[in-house]
Design a protein around this motif. Structure first.
Motif, short mmCIF file in Angstrom:
data_model
loop_
_atom_site.label_atom_id
_atom_site.label_comp_id
_atom_site.label_asym_id
_atom_site.label_seq_id
_atom_site.Cartn_x
_atom_site.Cartn_y
_atom_site.Cartn_z
N THR A 17 8.22 12.46 1.42
CA THR A 17 8.58 12.36 0.10
C THR A 17 9.09 10.94 -0.40
N GLY A 18 8.39 10.64 -1.65
CA GLY A 18 9.08 9.28 -2.03
C GLY A 18 10.55 9.60 -2.60
N GLY A 19 11.47 8.57 -2.04
CA GLY A 19 12.99 8.60 -2.41
C GLY A 19 13.54 9.53 -1.14
N GLU A 20 12.88 9.96 -0.22
CA GLU A 20 13.31 10.90 0.78
C GLU A 20 14.32 10.15 1.55
N PHE A 65 17.53 6.95 7.53
CA PHE A 65 15.99 6.44 7.05
C PHE A 65 15.78 6.69 5.41
N GLN A 66 15.29 5.87 4.84
CA GLN A 66 15.02 6.07 3.63
C GLN A 66 13.28 5.84 3.26
N SER A 106 0.90 -1.23 -0.07
CA SER A 106 -0.01 -0.01 -0.03
C SER A 106 0.93 1.19 -0.05
N VAL A 107 0.34 2.24 -0.69
CA VAL A 107 0.90 3.72 -0.50
C VAL A 107 0.69 4.47 0.56
N PHE A 108 1.40 5.12 1.26
CA PHE A 108 1.17 5.76 2.54
C PHE A 108 1.77 7.25 2.27
N SER A 109 0.73 8.20 2.99
CA SER A 109 1.20 9.74 2.85
C SER A 109 2.46 9.93 3.69
N SER A 110 2.60 9.35 4.73
CA SER A 110 3.87 9.53 5.47
C SER A 110 4.29 8.08 6.01
N ALA A 154 8.13 4.97 -4.40
CA ALA A 154 6.66 4.72 -4.45
C ALA A 154 5.55 4.89 -3.18
N ARG A 155 6.85 5.14 -2.13
CA ARG A 155 5.81 5.40 -0.87
C ARG A 155 5.35 4.14 -0.40
N LYS A 156 5.79 3.03 -0.63
CA LYS A 156 5.30 1.77 0.01
C LYS A 156 6.18 1.13 1.07
N ASP A 157 7.64 1.55 0.96
CA ASP A 157 8.46 0.81 1.73
C ASP A 157 9.55 1.69 2.37
N SER A 158 10.14 1.36 3.39
CA SER A 158 11.21 2.20 4.05
C SER A 158 12.06 1.26 4.67
N SER A 159 13.40 1.88 5.11
CA SER A 159 14.35 1.09 5.57
C SER A 159 15.28 2.27 6.75
#
Lengths: 110, 115
Positions: free
Chosen positions: A51-54, A63-64, A27-31, A68-73
């Motif tokens: 922001t996507g790619g932030e 933090f990344q 899913s896409v998240f706003s933040s 697509a604003r679906k995942d983070s690391s």
């Protein structure tokens, strides 16, 4: 249902090592937020990415947010015993509801 | 600027009693969320409220549990006729109303023990 999967669930490393924790969803998240929780305490907000790619850096923590604003690391460089805790990611939808991952329990041995 | 406050920090109840958990959000925050956490587990969403309004209670059991966030005063999570399975840490979080994105700030939690 917007599921957030975190990996790994458990991580035990030596002081000075590097590590990466992942938070993935279809899913896409706003933040997206990252928290650290210590035993007997509430989660403490570490960072919010929007922001996507932030990419955001907080001392030894990087933090990344996926394009697509679906995942983070979350990457920790030269881990210290003080980094020990439960790391939680949470995605926010457009209706101000938050979805939490199951957490990554990190133990950094001196 | 005080953070999110919860009280009591620890609450012991016998089976069948009522538990009332209080949460005062951060100043200026109009949204309150309640979560439940079992030992060694993540956070489970229970309910999301704005002042005088329940927005989403999809995570809250239909029986014995209720929540409110009145115009004045703290948000209250009420558990009637507690059972041993209600023993857990209950966390409240508050959030400001932002146009572009949102984030939550957590209180220290209330640890409920049902004997």
């Amino acid at each position: 249902t917007q599921l957030l999967e975190q990996s790994p669930q458990f991580l035990s490393i030596q002081e000075g090592e590097n590590l990466t924790v992942y938070c993935n969803s279809s899913s896409v998240f706003s933040s997206l937020q990252w928290y650290r929780q210590e035993p007997g305490e509430g989660p403490v907000l570490l960072v919010t990415v929007v922001t996507g790619g932030e990419v955001k850096k907080l001392k030894r923590l990087t933090f990344q947010f996926g394009d697509a604003r679906k995942d983070s690391s979350l990457h920790i460089t030269a881990a210290q015993p003080g980094d020990t805790g439960l790391y939680l990611c949470a995605g926010a939808d457009n209706f101000n509801k938050f979805y939490f991952g199951s957490g990554t329990k990190l133990n950094v041995k001196p | 600027n005080a953070g999110v406050m919860q009280n009591p920090r620890h609450l012991v109840r016998r089976r069948g009693q009522e538990a009332r958990l209080r949460c005062s959000p951060m100043k200026g925050h109009s949204h309150v969320y309640w979560y439940r956490q079992l030992p060694e587990e993540g956070l489970k969403f229970m309910v999301y409220l704005q002042k005088e309004n329940i927005i989403d209670e999809s995570g809250m059991p239909k029986e014995r549990f209720s929540a409110e966030f009145p115009k004045e005063g703290p948000s209250i999570l009420r558990i009637q006729q507690v059972v041993r399975g209600d023993s857990a840490a209950y966390f409240c979080a508050s959030s400001p109303l932002r146009g572009s994105y949102n984030e939550q700030f957590f209180g220290p939690g209330t640890r409920l023990t049902v004997l």
